[in-house]
Design a protein around this motif. Structure first.
Motif, PDB file in Angstrom:
ATOM      1  N   THR A  74       0.828  -1.200   0.000  1.00 50.88           N
ATOM      2  CA  THR A  74       0.000   0.000   0.000  1.00 50.88           C
ATOM      3  C   THR A  74       0.864   1.251   0.000  1.00 50.88           C
ATOM      4  O   THR A  74       1.814   1.356   0.780  1.00 50.88           O
ATOM      5  N   PRO A  76       1.076   4.605   1.315  1.00 56.93           N
ATOM      6  CA  PRO A  76       0.363   5.248   2.412  1.00 56.93           C
ATOM      7  C   PRO A  76      -0.102   6.669   2.098  1.00 56.93           C
ATOM      8  O   PRO A  76      -1.094   7.128   2.653  1.00 56.93           O
ATOM      9  N   ASN A  79      -3.031   5.968  -0.306  1.00 57.78           N
ATOM     10  CA  ASN A  79      -3.911   4.950   0.263  1.00 57.78           C
ATOM     11  C   ASN A  79      -4.445   4.001  -0.817  1.00 57.78           C
ATOM     12  O   ASN A  79      -5.611   3.631  -0.822  1.00 57.78           O
TER      13      ASN A  79
END
Length: 112
Positions: A74, A76, A79
């Motif tokens: 992922t 961050p 997202n």
């Protein structure tokens, strides 16, 4: 997608540098200079950021052994989650994240 592989984290085993028999476990320095910890979780491994603005966030789950792993990573900041692969060679962790297995980016993190 620049930070797809900002999976700067690897669920931490505190001061553990390597797990008995598996080279992926330990702390790694991300391309942005944060610390990522990789540790066993479930039936595989999780990557958790230990420093930086996303500290504490789990950013990846992988399975595999003997230096070759696959799973999800992922970004961050965005997202968004991508298919990923990891390989460990010596003190380096090479990560690759892809969108539809066509557009891919990679990073190499040194072991801390």
């Amino acid at each position: 997608m620049k930070r797809i592989l900002f999976f700067a984290a690897t669920l931490s085993l505190a001061t553990t540098v390597a797990h008995a028999g598996d080279p992926i476990v330990g702390n790694w320095k991300t391309e942005l200079g944060d610390t990522a910890a990789i540790a066993p979780c479930g039936g595989g491994y999780c990557i958790t950021l230990k420093s930086g603005k996303h500290a504490g966030k789990q950013i990846g789950t992988f399975s595999g052994k003997d230096g070759s792993y696959s799973g999800k990573i992922t970004d961050p900041d965005a997202n968004k989650t991508y298919d990923g692969s990891l390989t460990v060679s010596g003190g380096a962790l090479k990560m690759k994240g892809c969108v539809l297995k066509v557009v891919c980016e990679s990073q190499t993190w040194p072991r801390l």
